[in-house]
Motif scaffolding. Structure first.
Motif, PDB file in Angstrom:
ATOM      1  N   GLY A 274       0.825  -1.199   0.000  1.00  0.00           N
ATOM      2  CA  GLY A 274       0.000   0.000   0.000  1.00  0.00           C
ATOM      3  C   GLY A 274       0.857   1.246   0.000  1.00  0.00           C
ATOM      4  N   ALA A 275       0.211   2.394   0.029  1.00  0.00           N
ATOM      5  CA  ALA A 275       0.923   3.672  -0.055  1.00  0.00           C
ATOM      6  C   ALA A 275       1.824   3.932   1.143  1.00  0.00           C
ATOM      7  N   THR A 276       1.537   3.320   2.279  1.00  0.00           N
ATOM      8  CA  THR A 276       2.359   3.570   3.465  1.00  0.00           C
ATOM      9  C   THR A 276       3.573   2.645   3.555  1.00  0.00           C
ATOM     10  N   SER A 277       3.625   1.609   2.733  1.00  0.00           N
ATOM     11  CA  SER A 277       4.775   0.698   2.727  1.00  0.00           C
ATOM     12  C   SER A 277       5.941   1.353   1.994  1.00  0.00           C
ATOM     13  N   PRO A 278       7.191   1.087   2.438  1.00  0.00           N
ATOM     14  CA  PRO A 278       8.337   1.688   1.760  1.00  0.00           C
ATOM     15  C   PRO A 278       8.542   1.105   0.361  1.00  0.00           C
ATOM     16  N   ASP A 279       9.162   1.894  -0.499  1.00  0.00           N
ATOM     17  CA  ASP A 279       9.478   1.442  -1.861  1.00  0.00           C
ATOM     18  C   ASP A 279      10.744   0.592  -1.897  1.00  0.00           C
ATOM     19  N   PHE A 280      11.642   0.818  -0.918  1.00  0.00           N
ATOM     20  CA  PHE A 280      12.903   0.087  -0.843  1.00  0.00           C
ATOM     21  C   PHE A 280      13.150  -0.381   0.580  1.00  0.00           C
ATOM     22  N   ARG A 281      13.935  -1.458   0.719  1.00  0.00           N
ATOM     23  CA  ARG A 281      14.398  -1.942   2.012  1.00  0.00           C
ATOM     24  C   ARG A 281      15.926  -1.904   1.973  1.00  0.00           C
ATOM     25  N   ILE A 282      16.544  -1.520   3.089  1.00  0.00           N
ATOM     26  CA  ILE A 282      17.994  -1.366   3.144  1.00  0.00           C
ATOM     27  C   ILE A 282      18.585  -2.462   4.033  1.00  0.00           C
ATOM     28  N   PHE A 283      19.591  -3.160   3.502  1.00  0.00           N
ATOM     29  CA  PHE A 283      20.227  -4.260   4.218  1.00  0.00           C
ATOM     30  C   PHE A 283      21.734  -4.039   4.305  1.00  0.00           C
ATOM     31  N   THR A 284      22.328  -4.523   5.385  1.00  0.00           N
ATOM     32  CA  THR A 284      23.776  -4.635   5.512  1.00  0.00           C
ATOM     33  C   THR A 284      24.067  -5.954   6.198  1.00  0.00           C
ATOM     34  N   GLN A 285      24.941  -6.719   5.638  1.00  0.00           N
ATOM     35  CA  GLN A 285      25.320  -8.036   6.165  1.00  0.00           C
ATOM     36  C   GLN A 285      24.095  -8.902   6.463  1.00  0.00           C
ATOM     37  N   GLY A 286      23.090  -8.833   5.615  1.00  0.00           N
ATOM     38  CA  GLY A 286      21.895  -9.654   5.763  1.00  0.00           C
ATOM     39  C   GLY A 286      20.871  -9.132   6.748  1.00  0.00           C
ATOM     40  N   LEU A 287      21.161  -8.020   7.415  1.00  0.00           N
ATOM     41  CA  LEU A 287      20.229  -7.440   8.379  1.00  0.00           C
ATOM     42  C   LEU A 287      19.549  -6.213   7.789  1.00  0.00           C
ATOM     43  N   GLU A 288      18.241  -6.099   8.023  1.00  0.00           N
ATOM     44  CA  GLU A 288      17.517  -4.925   7.541  1.00  0.00           C
ATOM     45  C   GLU A 288      17.767  -3.763   8.496  1.00  0.00           C
ATOM     46  N   VAL A 289      18.251  -2.645   7.950  1.00  0.00           N
ATOM     47  CA  VAL A 289      18.596  -1.487   8.782  1.00  0.00           C
ATOM     48  C   VAL A 289      17.844  -0.220   8.398  1.00  0.00           C
ATOM     49  N   GLY A 290      16.966  -0.304   7.407  1.00  0.00           N
ATOM     50  CA  GLY A 290      16.245   0.903   7.028  1.00  0.00           C
ATOM     51  C   GLY A 290      15.331   0.694   5.841  1.00  0.00           C
TER      52      GLY A 290
END
Length: 107
Positions: free
Chosen positions: A38-54
């Protein structure tokens, strides 16, 4: 402009590069959110070393009306603070699909 990292566009529609912010130097992957519901979900997910950080959102600038990606990162290594940045084109540098992470301090 305070650049705190550098990324390049991937063939999957995301970005890959590094966040370099004082004591932090981390490889990051900014991937399209294929589960966006939906509109409130982010367009991108940010990962480092397999962990979601943003996450990241595609926004439209008020003055020019052009789209840009706004990022928000939070991790224990940031001391409980949220780090915000925008992707800005590296005009004339590194090629067409290259972007700086430009620090966007939250007031």
């Amino acid at each position: 402009m305070n650049a705190i990292g550098f990324v390049t566009r991937t063939t999957q529609g995301g970005f890959r590069g590094q966040l370099k912010f004082l004591p932090i130097c981390a490889h990051i992957d900014i991937v399209p959110n294929r589960d966006k519901s939906g509109a409130t979900s982010p367009d991108f997910r940010i990962f480092t070393q397999g962990l979601e950080v943003g996450s990241g959102r595609i926004l439209t600038g008020e003055s020019r009306g052009t789209e840009y990606v706004s990022l928000s990162l939070a991790a224990p290594g940031l001391g409980g603070c949220k780090l915000c940045a925008n992707l800005g084109r590296t005009v004339g540098l590194y090629g067409e699909g290259s972007f700086f992470l430009i620090w966007n301090p939250v007031a």
